[in-house]
Design a protein around this motif. Sequence first.
Motif, PDB file in Angstrom:
ATOM      1  N   SER A 269       0.832  -1.213   0.000  1.00  8.93           N
ATOM      2  CA  SER A 269       0.000   0.000   0.000  1.00  8.93           C
ATOM      3  C   SER A 269       0.863   1.258   0.000  1.00  8.93           C
ATOM      4  CB  SER A 269      -0.932  -0.004   1.221  1.00  8.93           C
ATOM      5  OG  SER A 269      -1.758  -1.156   1.220  1.00  8.93           O
ATOM      6  N   LEU A 270       1.826   1.277  -0.879  1.00  5.22           N
ATOM      7  CA  LEU A 270       2.774   2.387  -0.908  1.00  5.22           C
ATOM      8  C   LEU A 270       2.095   3.699  -1.265  1.00  5.22           C
ATOM      9  CD1 LEU A 270       5.771   0.494  -2.458  1.00  5.22           C
ATOM     10  CD2 LEU A 270       5.870   1.823  -0.353  1.00  5.22           C
ATOM     11  N   LYS A 271       2.608   4.771  -0.672  1.00  5.96           N
ATOM     12  CA  LYS A 271       2.082   6.116  -0.883  1.00  5.96           C
ATOM     13  C   LYS A 271       3.191   7.008  -1.449  1.00  5.96           C
ATOM     14  CE  LYS A 271      -0.813   5.590   3.249  1.00  5.96           C
ATOM     15  NZ  LYS A 271      -1.151   6.160   4.583  1.00  5.96           N
ATOM     16  N   PRO A 272       2.828   8.058  -2.142  1.00  7.95           N
ATOM     17  CA  PRO A 272       3.869   8.973  -2.650  1.00  7.95           C
ATOM     18  C   PRO A 272       4.800   9.483  -1.548  1.00  7.95           C
ATOM     19  CG  PRO A 272       1.783   9.440  -3.717  1.00  7.95           C
ATOM     20  CD  PRO A 272       1.492   8.416  -2.649  1.00  7.95           C
ATOM     21  N   GLU A 273       4.291   9.651  -0.362  1.00  2.86           N
ATOM     22  CA  GLU A 273       5.137  10.139   0.740  1.00  2.86           C
ATOM     23  C   GLU A 273       6.144   9.106   1.240  1.00  2.86           C
ATOM     24  OE1 GLU A 273       1.784  10.247   0.543  1.00  2.86           O
ATOM     25  OE2 GLU A 273       0.858   9.881   2.518  1.00  2.86           O
ATOM     26  N   ASP A 274       6.070   7.885   0.724  1.00 10.42           N
ATOM     27  CA  ASP A 274       7.076   6.866   1.042  1.00 10.42           C
ATOM     28  C   ASP A 274       8.300   6.994   0.137  1.00 10.42           C
ATOM     29  OD1 ASP A 274       4.392   4.541   1.485  1.00 10.42           O
ATOM     30  OD2 ASP A 274       5.557   5.529   3.068  1.00 10.42           O
ATOM     31  N   THR A 275       8.234   7.876  -0.844  1.00 12.20           N
ATOM     32  CA  THR A 275       9.356   8.075  -1.757  1.00 12.20           C
ATOM     33  C   THR A 275      10.581   8.564  -0.994  1.00 12.20           C
ATOM     34  OG1 THR A 275       7.945   8.549  -3.663  1.00 12.20           O
ATOM     35  CG2 THR A 275      10.186   9.430  -3.716  1.00 12.20           C
ATOM     36  N   ALA A 276      11.682   7.839  -1.145  1.00 13.76           N
ATOM     37  CA  ALA A 276      12.916   8.157  -0.419  1.00 13.76           C
ATOM     38  C   ALA A 276      14.004   7.172  -0.834  1.00 13.76           C
ATOM     39  CB  ALA A 276      12.696   8.065   1.087  1.00 13.76           C
ATOM     40  N   VAL A 277      15.211   7.462  -0.391  1.00 11.79           N
ATOM     41  CA  VAL A 277      16.281   6.463  -0.442  1.00 11.79           C
ATOM     42  C   VAL A 277      16.191   5.674   0.858  1.00 11.79           C
ATOM     43  CG1 VAL A 277      18.748   6.046  -0.565  1.00 11.79           C
ATOM     44  CG2 VAL A 277      17.733   7.932  -1.882  1.00 11.79           C
ATOM     45  N   TYR A 278      16.135   4.368   0.728  1.00 16.99           N
ATOM     46  CA  TYR A 278      16.004   3.486   1.889  1.00 16.99           C
ATOM     47  C   TYR A 278      17.366   2.873   2.207  1.00 16.99           C
ATOM     48  CZ  TYR A 278      10.964   3.919   2.009  1.00 16.99           C
ATOM     49  OH  TYR A 278       9.678   4.411   2.141  1.00 16.99           O
ATOM     50  N   TYR A 279      17.719   2.943   3.487  1.00 17.97           N
ATOM     51  CA  TYR A 279      19.006   2.457   3.950  1.00 17.97           C
ATOM     52  C   TYR A 279      18.830   1.324   4.953  1.00 17.97           C
ATOM     53  CZ  TYR A 279      20.789   6.899   2.124  1.00 17.97           C
ATOM     54  OH  TYR A 279      21.105   7.959   1.319  1.00 17.97           O
ATOM     55  N   CYS A 280      19.677   0.342   4.823  1.00 16.58           N
ATOM     56  CA  CYS A 280      19.760  -0.747   5.784  1.00 16.58           C
ATOM     57  C   CYS A 280      20.834  -0.377   6.814  1.00 16.58           C
ATOM     58  CB  CYS A 280      20.137  -2.026   5.051  1.00 16.58           C
ATOM     59  SG  CYS A 280      20.471  -3.441   6.091  1.00 16.58           S
ATOM     60  N   ALA A 281      20.618  -0.784   8.051  1.00 23.02           N
ATOM     61  CA  ALA A 281      21.590  -0.501   9.104  1.00 23.02           C
ATOM     62  C   ALA A 281      21.656  -1.663  10.078  1.00 23.02           C
ATOM     63  CB  ALA A 281      21.206   0.772   9.852  1.00 23.02           C
ATOM     64  N   ALA A 282      22.804  -1.790  10.748  1.00 22.04           N
ATOM     65  CA  ALA A 282      22.986  -2.873  11.705  1.00 22.04           C
ATOM     66  C   ALA A 282      23.791  -2.370  12.901  1.00 22.04           C
ATOM     67  CB  ALA A 282      23.707  -4.045  11.051  1.00 22.04           C
ATOM     68  N   SER A 283      23.480  -2.921  14.037  1.00 20.89           N
ATOM     69  CA  SER A 283      24.236  -2.567  15.239  1.00 20.89           C
ATOM     70  C   SER A 283      25.525  -3.374  15.294  1.00 20.89           C
ATOM     71  CB  SER A 283      23.393  -2.827  16.485  1.00 20.89           C
ATOM     72  OG  SER A 283      23.139  -4.209  16.630  1.00 20.89           O
ATOM     73  N   ARG A 284      26.514  -2.809  15.953  1.00 20.16           N
ATOM     74  CA  ARG A 284      27.789  -3.508  16.124  1.00 20.16           C
ATOM     75  C   ARG A 284      27.752  -4.392  17.361  1.00 20.16           C
ATOM     76  NH1 ARG A 284      31.968  -2.408  19.258  1.00 20.16           N
ATOM     77  NH2 ARG A 284      31.055  -0.398  19.852  1.00 20.16           N
ATOM     78  N   VAL A 285      27.083  -3.894  18.402  1.00 21.39           N
ATOM     79  CA  VAL A 285      27.060  -4.606  19.677  1.00 21.39           C
ATOM     80  C   VAL A 285      25.951  -5.655  19.648  1.00 21.39           C
ATOM     81  CG1 VAL A 285      26.816  -4.351  22.164  1.00 21.39           C
ATOM     82  CG2 VAL A 285      27.923  -2.547  20.825  1.00 21.39           C
ATOM     83  N   GLU A 286      26.271  -6.841  20.114  1.00 21.93           N
ATOM     84  CA  GLU A 286      25.300  -7.930  20.105  1.00 21.93           C
ATOM     85  C   GLU A 286      24.255  -7.755  21.206  1.00 21.93           C
ATOM     86  OE1 GLU A 286      27.669 -11.402  20.537  1.00 21.93           O
ATOM     87  OE2 GLU A 286      28.425 -11.358  18.486  1.00 21.93           O
TER      88      GLU A 286
END
Length: 121
Positions: free
Chosen positions: A85-102
């Motif tokens: 159900s994507l909307k125009p306001e979802d337009t963006a560059v999407y980034y993945c991220a991860a924590s270093r600490v377990e």
Amino acid sequence: QVQLVESGGGLVQAGGSLRLSCAASGRTFSRNTMGWFRQAPGNEREFVARISWSGGSTYYRNSVKGRFTISRDNAKNTVYLQMNSLKPEDTAVYYCAASRVEYTLGSYDYWGQGTQVTVSS
């Protein structure tokens, strides 16, 4: 060297769906929180969703609740973001991220290069 590589972005009409993937390499993240962020032109980067190391805990920004689903496959060292159900306001560059600490829901230390998602009205 740790790398996070996103894929699956593209152009979609409003109401459509996309599935983003983020493949990690260089170390295992099976004991680390992973998340998705996005940045639209002229805006600051904002949190979208995160998932705990086991996948048992997820959290979303209010505007995507009920439309986006974050999941992970620790055997593949990969995290996903299903966007419906994507909307125009979802337009963006999407980034993945991860924590270093377990085993922590804290800060994110590793970032991907991003994938563009464009939703047309």
